[in-house]
Design an enzyme around this catalytic site. Sequence first.
Site, PDB file in Angstrom:
ATOM      1  N   ARG A 205       0.884  -1.181   0.000  1.00 39.00           N
ATOM      2  CA  ARG A 205       0.000   0.000   0.000  1.00 39.00           C
ATOM      3  C   ARG A 205       0.913   1.220   0.000  1.00 39.00           C
ATOM      4  NH1 ARG A 205      -5.323   1.337   3.505  1.00 39.00           N
ATOM      5  NH2 ARG A 205      -6.097  -0.016   1.852  1.00 39.00           N
TER       6      ARG A 205
ATOM      7  N   HIS B 279      -7.343   0.621  -6.497  1.00 42.79           N
ATOM      8  CA  HIS B 279      -7.579  -0.225  -5.312  1.00 42.79           C
ATOM      9  C   HIS B 279      -8.257  -1.519  -5.783  1.00 42.79           C
ATOM     10  CE1 HIS B 279      -7.815  -1.332  -1.254  1.00 42.79           C
ATOM     11  NE2 HIS B 279      -8.713  -0.495  -0.785  1.00 42.79           N
TER      12      HIS B 279
ATOM     13  N   ARG C 245     -13.362  -8.886   1.692  1.00 40.80           N
ATOM     14  CA  ARG C 245     -11.973  -8.591   1.351  1.00 40.80           C
ATOM     15  C   ARG C 245     -11.101  -9.821   1.656  1.00 40.80           C
ATOM     16  NH1 ARG C 245      -9.784  -3.429   1.310  1.00 40.80           N
ATOM     17  NH2 ARG C 245      -7.868  -4.549   0.780  1.00 40.80           N
TER      18      ARG C 245
ATOM     19  N   CYS D 113     -16.298   1.417   0.598  1.00 38.16           N
ATOM     20  CA  CYS D 113     -15.122   0.596   0.920  1.00 38.16           C
ATOM     21  C   CYS D 113     -14.704   0.741   2.379  1.00 38.16           C
ATOM     22  CB  CYS D 113     -13.975   0.932  -0.019  1.00 38.16           C
ATOM     23  SG  CYS D 113     -13.356   2.626   0.120  1.00 38.16           S
TER      24      CYS D 113
ATOM     25  N   ASP E  37     -17.282   7.014  -1.577  1.00 34.68           N
ATOM     26  CA  ASP E  37     -16.024   6.887  -0.822  1.00 34.68           C
ATOM     27  C   ASP E  37     -15.779   8.235  -0.143  1.00 34.68           C
ATOM     28  OD1 ASP E  37     -13.525   6.036   0.078  1.00 34.68           O
ATOM     29  OD2 ASP E  37     -12.564   6.078  -1.890  1.00 34.68           O
TER      30      ASP E  37
ATOM     31  N   GLN F  35     -10.168  -4.090  -3.425  1.00 38.06           N
ATOM     32  CA  GLN F  35     -11.466  -3.632  -2.920  1.00 38.06           C
ATOM     33  C   GLN F  35     -12.567  -3.902  -3.940  1.00 38.06           C
ATOM     34  OE1 GLN F  35     -12.123  -2.123   0.266  1.00 38.06           O
ATOM     35  NE2 GLN F  35     -14.152  -2.757  -0.418  1.00 38.06           N
TER      36      GLN F  35
HETATM   37  N1  NVA Z   1     -10.021   6.406  -1.501  1.00 29.41           N
HETATM   38  C1  NVA Z   1      -9.627   6.065  -0.161  1.00 29.41           C
HETATM   39  C2  NVA Z   1      -9.874   4.602   0.074  1.00 29.41           C
HETATM   40  C3  NVA Z   1      -9.504   4.117   1.451  1.00 29.41           C
HETATM   41  C4  NVA Z   1      -9.672   2.646   1.610  1.00 29.41           C
HETATM   42  C5  NVA Z   1      -8.168   6.432   0.062  1.00 29.41           C
HETATM   43  O1  NVA Z   1      -7.367   6.246  -0.859  1.00 29.41           O
HETATM   44  O2  NVA Z   1      -7.837   6.921   1.146  1.00 29.41           O
HETATM   45  N1   CP Z   2     -11.197  -0.320   2.451  1.00 32.48           N
HETATM   46  C1   CP Z   2      -9.910  -0.344   2.861  1.00 32.48           C
HETATM   47  O1   CP Z   2      -8.962  -0.573   2.085  1.00 32.48           O
HETATM   48  O2   CP Z   2      -9.772  -0.122   4.194  1.00 32.48           O
HETATM   49  P1   CP Z   2      -8.413   0.122   5.010  1.00 32.48           P
HETATM   50  O3   CP Z   2      -7.879   1.466   4.595  1.00 32.48           O
HETATM   51  O4   CP Z   2      -8.823   0.068   6.444  1.00 32.48           O
HETATM   52  O5   CP Z   2      -7.436  -0.970   4.653  1.00 32.48           O
END
Ligand code: NVA
Ligand code: CP
Length: 306
Positions: free
Chosen positions: A102, A129, A289, A261, A221, A132
């Site tokens: 990540r 992502h 997930r 998500c 989101d 997800q």
């Molecule tokens: N769009 C959000 C998703 C978090 C799971 C982010 O990138 O922070």
């Molecule tokens: N939806 C998701 O990826 O959640 P986290 O940021 O908690 O991993």
Amino acid sequence: MKHYLQFADFSADEYNYLFSRAAIIKGKFKSYEKYHPLADRTLAMIFEKASTRTRVSFEAGMYQLGGSVVHLTTGDSQLGRAEPIEDSARVISRMTDLVMIRTFGHEKIARFAEYSRVPVINGLTNEFHPCQILADIFTFIEHRGSIAGKVVAWVGDGNNMANTWLQAADLLGFTVHLSTPGGYEVDEKLAFGGRQPRAGCYKIFSNPMDACRGADLVTTDVWTSMGYEAENEARRKAFADWCVDTEMMAAAKPDALFMHCLPAHRGEEVMADVIDGPQSVVWDEAENRMHVQKALMEYLLLGRVA
Ligand code: NVA
Ligand code: CP
């Protein structure tokens, strides 16, 4: 060897396999059946951004498959002290069997994958992502059957989730109704990697209510994704009308589902009576997930087993 860096990395046929495999693996978990195909395998998880679901689902999932995990962050490894990504990739992939990352820019994970001896999974980048959306579509199938021919309304930011929904629609034969505030549109070139998408796989609406009309699934989101916190105040103003409420849900099909998500901000991108209401499947979405990623890890390491 395959990597999973964006949704477009797999074919529709591979997704059909993964969805059916995820259902079988979920069934084993629900019936307490031991299943350890990844005994002695190690997953390295590298987090340069915060996480709850991604961390727990990959870690618990890997243990359930009989494997182990190593957890690294920028702060507690040499990654935060400017060790070149190529060197990190070469070293980490000599000691582990699979890597989940990540991070911020997608080019970083692409560079890691280029120098990795083992498969690399995208656990979220600024741009995509895929894990997800894998879970979201599996959840849709569980509740409603095939997503082909269906309409998914995306209300909110043209972000990593929106880009990934577009790739999925292109590949799996459904339509995304996109509604984002001005200035926060999806970058189609980025989303489709410069490829020509399937005609009709998405439509743009300036009014979020219009995007929801006739939708089979309404999803949103956070207004501010990780890494964009400096824009928080400007985004709050720009996104004020992009809050999924019961009126928007009423414009969708009567049996429409709601997904997010997570993490969610009730009263911002979604009202509490929607996310906590009867059309919401967000807890199934979060749990799934783990099941889809178990299928994904099995596939990347062992190929098709059934
Ligand atoms: N769009 C959000 C998703 C978090 C799971 C982010 O990138 O922070
Ligand atoms: N939806 C998701 O990826 O959640 P986290 O940021 O908690 O991993």
